[in-house]
Structures are given as C-alpha cells and as structure tokens.
Design an enzyme around this catalytic site. Structure first.
Site, PDB file in Angstrom:
ATOM      1  N   CYS A   1      17.069  26.282  39.152  1.00  0.00           N
ATOM      2  CA  CYS A   1      17.689  26.624  37.880  1.00  0.00           C
ATOM      3  C   CYS A   1      17.657  28.140  37.732  1.00  0.00           C
ATOM      4  CB  CYS A   1      16.876  25.957  36.760  1.00  0.00           C
ATOM      5  SG  CYS A   1      17.381  26.382  35.090  1.00  0.00           S
TER       6      CYS A   1
ATOM      7  N   HIS B   1      24.320  23.973  37.601  1.00  0.00           N
ATOM      8  CA  HIS B   1      25.215  22.891  37.151  1.00  0.00           C
ATOM      9  C   HIS B   1      26.677  23.167  37.535  1.00  0.00           C
ATOM     10  CE1 HIS B   1      21.848  21.696  34.552  1.00  0.00           C
ATOM     11  NE2 HIS B   1      22.520  20.617  34.169  1.00  0.00           N
TER      12      HIS B   1
ATOM     13  N   ASP C   1      14.837  21.375  37.481  1.00  0.00           N
ATOM     14  CA  ASP C   1      15.955  22.012  36.778  1.00  0.00           C
ATOM     15  C   ASP C   1      15.914  21.502  35.339  1.00  0.00           C
ATOM     16  OD1 ASP C   1      18.387  23.394  36.269  1.00  0.00           O
ATOM     17  OD2 ASP C   1      19.544  21.576  36.644  1.00  0.00           O
ATOM     18  N   SER C   2      16.688  22.153  34.478  1.00  0.00           N
ATOM     19  CA  SER C   2      16.809  21.680  33.093  1.00  0.00           C
ATOM     20  C   SER C   2      17.524  20.335  33.059  1.00  0.00           C
ATOM     21  CB  SER C   2      17.595  22.694  32.279  1.00  0.00           C
ATOM     22  OG  SER C   2      18.892  22.818  32.829  1.00  0.00           O
TER      23      SER C   2
HETATM   24  N1  DGL Z   1      20.977  24.584  35.853  1.00  0.00           N
HETATM   25  C1  DGL Z   1      20.535  25.591  34.911  1.00  0.00           C
HETATM   26  C2  DGL Z   1      20.743  26.990  35.488  1.00  0.00           C
HETATM   27  O1  DGL Z   1      20.918  27.143  36.665  1.00  0.00           O
HETATM   28  C3  DGL Z   1      21.168  25.291  33.596  1.00  0.00           C
HETATM   29  C4  DGL Z   1      20.564  26.048  32.474  1.00  0.00           C
HETATM   30  C5  DGL Z   1      20.613  25.367  31.149  1.00  0.00           C
HETATM   31  O2  DGL Z   1      20.027  24.297  31.012  1.00  0.00           O
HETATM   32  O3  DGL Z   1      21.190  25.973  30.241  1.00  0.00           O
HETATM   33  O4  DGL Z   1      20.695  27.979  34.787  1.00  0.00           O
END
Ligand code: DGL
Length: 262
Positions: A73, A185, A10-11
């Site tokens: 993500c 998130h 994930d980010s």
């Molecule tokens: N958890 C990421 C998602 O589901 C967050 C994206 C982000 O870093 O902006 O999109």
C-alpha cells in the site's frame, strides 16, 4: 525461519496486484495477505491513524510468523515505513509511486501521478518528488473516491469512468507521456484508464519492481525458502470476502480466503 511466510498488507484488496507479481516471481514462497477493508480508504486518514493501522496489521502478520513484510500500500508505506523499520526486527519492503523511471524516460518532460491524498501529502513522497522531478512538469492528482468503488467491486462502473475522466483529462492538456499509478488498487483500472489516456501514455505501476526487490532482500538476509513445491497462500479480510474472491478469480494457484475480525 526461511520456511515461514511472507506477509503482505493493504487497506483492502488493491495490494493483491502486488501479491500476484510476488507469487509469479517467487512461486515456492508461502504468503499471508491481510486486506484491512474495514478501514479503507487509508488515503483520507491522518498520518497517526495510518501508522496505528500499519502497526495493527504488522503485529498480526508477525504473530503468524512472517519472516518479511511487504507493505502493499503506497499510503501505508509513505506514512509508516520508517516507524515499522525502526520498531520491528524483520525486513520490510515498501511501495512508493514509481516517479523515478517515469521522470527518467519522459520525452515530453511532463508526467502524471495518480495517488491518494495520504500519499501525495506524505514527507516521503515529497522527498522522492524533489529528488527526481526538478526539471520536469508533474501533474499530481488525488484519486479520491476510487478506492471505495474498487472495494465495492465497481471496477467497470459509470462512477469509476466519470472520476477517471475528471482526474486524467486535465493531465492530457499538459502532454504527459507517463502516468504513474501511485496506489495498489489502481492497476485494476488499467483497461478503463487506457481508454481515456490512449496508447501513447505509458502507465507505470510498481508490482514487478516490488517482487524483484522482495527476492533480493530475501536473498540478502538468507531468508529464501529452500522448498521447491508450490507455496501455500492465505488471505484474511475483515469485511465480506466476495469482491476479494472475484479479484482473485484469474489466479490459477491454490489459496484460501477467510473472513476474520482483525
Ligand atoms: N492500496 C492503497 C494504496 O496503495 C489504497 C489507499 C487507501 O486505502 O486509500 O495507497
């Protein structure tokens, strides 16, 4: 190969909401989780940048022997899953905003979708939305600013409350009865979201569905572990690990968290 780990990326720390569902359903599987917090938020980046970051994360997880990768993500999935599936030989599970169940079960004919700009502007999102929301009203809202606050551990802050009120109150004027959380998130904000939208709006996230899909795909490819002892779990983060450890504090199984430059 079946004893190899499942990889997730994930980010940042948000995809742990997916990881928690995966280990609940598949307790014997080993996992490796990458939190690319240094590059969060992905939602404000271009498609090319998101694809490049997804490649970097995928190659790290493949170098660790992962047998399957969950792109935990929505932003990375909606911008890069086609590329990843075409270019790497292992199965990928992606996460998209759960528009379909929200649209199918809506009684008021109006649903809200809270997601990142990167997800809302992606071709994959547009395709899914066109397929399922033709006859209903959808109120799409970019959750700008929420991911950095969650990454900073400010889940219960006045800043988060103010942003959620700004983003969600207008949706209530359209009488939405479902709110789709289109970012991994956001499940960490459910208590605050409920205070704003009330009990009559059903909040939908994708964690459980992703875990079930992972199980099905492992079985289909004959990749399920044959071990019956608890899985081993490693988390890697490329910033300070304090907030990640805080978000995992309710997890009762054993895991390690390491800071690593990737
Ligand atoms: N958890 C990421 C998602 O589901 C967050 C994206 C982000 O870093 O902006 O999109």
């Amino acid at each position: 190969m079946s004893q190899n780990p499942i990889g997730l990326f994930d980010s940042g720390i948000g995809g742990t909401s997916i990881w928690k569902e995966v280990v609940k359903l598949l307790p014997y599987e080993n996992t490796i989780y990458l939190a690319d917090s240094k590059n969060a938020p992905y939602g404000e980046k271009s498609t090319d940048e998101i694809v490049a970051l997804s490649i970097k994360n995928t190659e790290f997880l493949i170098s660790k022997g992962c047998k399957l990768i969950i792109v935990a993500c929505n932003t990375a999935t909606t911008n890069s899953i086609d590329y990843l599936r075409t270019n790497y030989p292992i199965p990928f599970i992606g996460i998209e905003p759960a528009i379909k169940p929200a649209a199918l079960f809506s009684k008021t004919g109006a649903i809200g979708i809270l997601a990142t700009k990167g997800t809302l502007t992606s071709k994959l999102f547009e395709k899914t939305a066109n397929e399922y929301t033709k006859t209903i009203t959808t109120i799409k809202q970019d959750g700008a600013g929420l991911v950095p606050l969650i990454e900073a551990g400010k889940l219960n802050s006045v800043e988060v409350k103010a942003l959620l009120e700004k983003y969600l109150k207008p949706m209530l004027q359209f009488d939405i009865d479902h709110l789709v959380l289109g970012c991994t998130h956001y499940p960490y904000l459910i208590p605050q979201i409920k205070k704003i939208v009330g009990e009559s709006v059903k909040i939908i996230d994708s964690g459980e569905a992703v875990a079930k899909q992972t199980k099905a795909i492992l079985e289909k490819h004959e990749l399920s572990t044959i071990l019956s002892n608890s899985g081993k779990h490693s988390f890697y983060i490329n910033t300070n690990k304090t907030v990640l450890e805080e978000i995992l504090k309710d997890v009762s199984i054993n895991f390690i968290v390491a800071e690593l430059n990737f």
